[in-house]
Design an enzyme around this catalytic site. Structure first.
Site, short mmCIF file in Angstrom:
data_model
loop_
_atom_site.label_atom_id
_atom_site.label_comp_id
_atom_site.label_asym_id
_atom_site.label_seq_id
_atom_site.Cartn_x
_atom_site.Cartn_y
_atom_site.Cartn_z
N LYS A 177 5.12 0.78 -7.82
CA LYS A 177 3.68 0.82 -8.11
C LYS A 177 3.11 2.01 -7.34
O LYS A 177 2.87 1.93 -6.14
CB LYS A 177 3.03 -0.49 -7.66
CG LYS A 177 1.78 -0.90 -8.44
CD LYS A 177 0.64 0.07 -8.35
CE LYS A 177 -0.18 -0.09 -7.09
NZ LYS A 177 -1.24 0.96 -6.98
N GLU A 252 5.35 0.35 6.43
CA GLU A 252 4.99 1.54 7.21
C GLU A 252 3.48 1.69 7.09
O GLU A 252 2.98 2.02 6.02
CB GLU A 252 5.75 2.75 6.65
CG GLU A 252 5.93 3.84 7.67
CD GLU A 252 4.83 4.86 7.63
OE1 GLU A 252 3.67 4.50 7.97
OE2 GLU A 252 5.11 6.01 7.25
N CYS A 286 0.71 9.76 7.95
CA CYS A 286 0.71 8.52 8.74
C CYS A 286 0.93 8.79 10.21
O CYS A 286 0.35 8.13 11.07
CB CYS A 286 1.82 7.59 8.25
SG CYS A 286 1.76 7.30 6.49
N GLU A 387 -7.31 4.66 12.46
CA GLU A 387 -6.70 5.74 11.69
C GLU A 387 -7.77 6.32 10.76
O GLU A 387 -8.43 5.59 10.02
CB GLU A 387 -5.54 5.19 10.86
CG GLU A 387 -4.84 6.28 10.09
CD GLU A 387 -3.56 5.77 9.42
OE1 GLU A 387 -3.63 4.75 8.72
OE2 GLU A 387 -2.52 6.43 9.60
P1 ADP Z 1 -6.03 3.18 0.51
O1 ADP Z 1 -7.08 2.44 1.26
O2 ADP Z 1 -5.96 4.60 0.82
O3 ADP Z 1 -6.08 2.91 -0.97
P2 ADP Z 1 -3.96 1.23 0.65
O4 ADP Z 1 -3.08 0.83 1.77
O5 ADP Z 1 -4.93 0.21 0.19
O6 ADP Z 1 -4.66 2.57 1.06
O7 ADP Z 1 -3.09 1.68 -0.58
C1 ADP Z 1 -1.72 1.91 -0.55
C2 ADP Z 1 -1.09 1.29 -1.79
O8 ADP Z 1 -1.32 -0.11 -1.76
C3 ADP Z 1 -1.69 1.77 -3.12
O9 ADP Z 1 -0.64 1.89 -4.07
C4 ADP Z 1 -2.62 0.66 -3.48
O10 ADP Z 1 -2.84 0.55 -4.88
C5 ADP Z 1 -1.85 -0.55 -2.99
N1 ADP Z 1 -2.66 -1.75 -2.76
C6 ADP Z 1 -3.96 -1.82 -2.40
N2 ADP Z 1 -4.36 -3.10 -2.27
C7 ADP Z 1 -3.27 -3.87 -2.54
C8 ADP Z 1 -3.02 -5.28 -2.58
N3 ADP Z 1 -3.96 -6.18 -2.29
N4 ADP Z 1 -1.78 -5.71 -2.89
C9 ADP Z 1 -0.80 -4.82 -3.16
N5 ADP Z 1 -0.98 -3.50 -3.16
C10 ADP Z 1 -2.19 -3.01 -2.87
#
Ligand code: ADP
Ligand code: MG
Length: 485
Positions: A177, A252, A286, A387
């Site tokens: 994803k 990570e 990161c 961060e």
């Molecule tokens: P950002 O805040 O920059 O979007 P995230 O950690 O939320 O950083 O995003 C990293 C990845 O996690 C992206 O692919 C995002 O779509 C996915 N993501 C965000 N929320 C969820 C969730 N509740 N469950 C699974 N994946 C998620």
């Protein structure tokens, strides 16, 4: 010009999402729409996981030998090398990183795939000497099964290759994803994998949003392991979602990494690298060195030198080969960074370079923020604790080794750390005293396929790169044979 349309890859077929919905992805340097992307959801994740399960249990992939998997990884590496420029340009277009940076990344990823190809041939179990002479006891490594990967936007191709490599080396299968801000190179990688001869269903890509596609993947009972790279907040959600079927996890989750400069260091080199540590990829890294601790006797001078170098960096469209710093990935990310900036200034910090969004001319269309060096910052300010994922570094004076160790470790995170000194004893002491997954002495952010990388504390767990990365895709089976029968 017709807009590029991208579909999901499920079981070797490019398909629209079950809902038929799509979303747009934009160039953060110009605001232009680049492509319309299928918006996958729970139903698509279901189909992708089912395909990955079939491919793992009974498809042609389940009969691939280590030699076959190695050959496939080597072919994929060759294809990525062939298409390197296209991959570099696409990442630059979609997430803004300078083309010099994305070109360098692709070259390293070709090498990384070749490393994983080597490990595919070097999987070993053990024979164990027990206290029963009649017993033949051994362990074998078996691939864990269906893996899910959820990745961020700051290095979309990088993260995709890093998740796919060990899956292919171990004989697992994958549902990936990508981040909603950067889906294009993950999809291109999937196309290359098919061209390399990867059987259907081994590598599936479901683009879409975190709250639907991501959450569905994290919770799916048919997924054996999730590798997640992203924010700490989302990481906690992934952990909760994994409880249903007790998935294996590797996480990570970013950091607030200290970069510690002692007065005895090669200060010229330390300043040049402090700039790279803090501002590479516009700080969207990161392990960025965002807390720059500098011994008090040289702090002012050193901070001024870092600010001077920062001010020479060329900011602009990443496609320009002269660009050192591209835009931030999105309007949302720009807002976050500006919020932290306001907060820091409000709390008494001063910016001696940068300090606010860039506007005027071509900057107005994109999301540009200049490299920013803070003085008069305090350890407990929000911008120094959290961060930011933007080009802001806080310089923080310190007086003693003991003090700086305590302050460097006074964070919930523990991903990377830098130490600059010519004192050999101190270098060793510091490398052991700092609580982080990686410590770089007289360098910063070095990466090599053979060196594990990962976090401690809230930066996550599990290691990527190196033999351990592939081993985390296996489970150990113990086999007991009573030879007296
Ligand atoms: P950002 O805040 O920059 O979007 P995230 O950690 O939320 O950083 O995003 C990293 C990845 O996690 C992206 O692919 C995002 O779509 C996915 N993501 C965000 N929320 C969820 C969730 N509740 N469950 C699974 N994946 C998620
Ligand atoms: Mg984008």
């Amino acid at each position: 010009m017709t807009l590029r349309e991208e579909k999901l890859l499920i079981d070797g077929q490019w398909t629209a999402s079950a809902s038929g919905e799509t979303f747009e992805t934009r160039n953060p340097a110009t605001g232009d729409v680049l492509a319309r992307i299928a918006r996958g959801g729970a139903e698509d994740i279901d189909r992708a996981v089912a395909a990955a399960r079939r491919a793992f249990e009974s498809g042609p992939w389940s009969r691939f030998t280590p030699a076959d998997r190695q050959a496939l990884l080597l072919r994929l590496a060759d294809l990525l090398e062939r298409d390197a420029e296209d991959f570099a340009r696409t990442d630059t277009l979609e997430m803004g990183s300078p083309i010099r940076h994305t070109r360098g990344s692709v070259a390293m990823l070709v090498d990384l795939l070749r490393y994983f190809a080597g490990i595919a041939r070097a999987i070993e179990g053990t024979t164990n000497t027990t206290s029963d002479p009649a017993l033949f006891a051994c362990t074998v490594k078996e691939p864990i099964g269906v893996c899910g990967a959820i990745i961020p936007w700051n290095g979309p191709l990088w993260a995709s290759v890093l998740k796919l490599g060990p899956v292919l080396a171990s004989g697992c299968t994958l549902v990936l994803k990508p981040a909603e801000d950067a889906s294009l190179t993950p999809l291109m990688l999937a196309r290359l994998a098919l061209e390399a001869g990867l059987p259907d269903g081994v590598f599936n890509v479901v683009t879409g949003f975190g709250a639907d596609a991501g959450a569905a993947l994290a919770a799916h009972p048919g997924v054996d392991k999730i590798a997640f790279t992203g924010s700490e907040v989302t990481g906690r959600r992934i952990v909760e979602a994994s409880a249903g079927n007790l998935k294996r996890l590797s996480l990570e989750l970013g950091g607030k990494s200290p970069n510690v400069v002692f007065a005895d260091a090669d200060l010229e080199k330390a300043a040049a690298m402090a700039v790279v540590a803090a501002f590479a990829n516009s700080g969207q890294v990161c392990s960025a060195g965002t807390r720059l601790f500098v011994e008090r006797s040289v702090h002012r001078e050193f901070a001024a030198e870092v600010a001077r170098i920062a001010a020479t960096l060329k900011i602009g469209d990443g496609l320009d080969p002269q660009t050192d710093l591209g835009p931030l990935v999105s309007a949302r990310q720009l807002d976050r960074v500006c919020g932290h900036m306001d907060d820091a200034l409000g709390a008494g910090a001063q910016a001696i370079s940068g300090g606010g969004r860039l506007t005027g001319g071509a900057f107005d269309a994109g999301f540009f923020f200049p490299p920013t060096v803070l003085i008069e910052a305090q350890d407990d300010m929000r911008a120094v604790r959290e961060e930011i994922f933007g080009p802001i570094v806080a310089t923080l004076p310190f007086d003693s080794e003991e003090e700086v160790v305590a302050r460097a470790n006074a964070t919930q995170f523990g991903l990377g750390a830098g130490v600059w000194t010519r004192d050999l004893g101190r270098a060793h002491r510091m490398s052991r005293a700092i609580k982080a997954g990686s410590v770089w002495i007289n360098c910063y952010n070095r990466i090599d396929p053979a060196m594990p990388s990962g976090g401690v504390k809230a930066s996550g767990y599990g290691r990527e790169y190196g033999r351990q990365h592939v081993e985390e895709h296996f489970q150990t089976k113990s086999i007991w044979i009573d030879t007296s029968v």
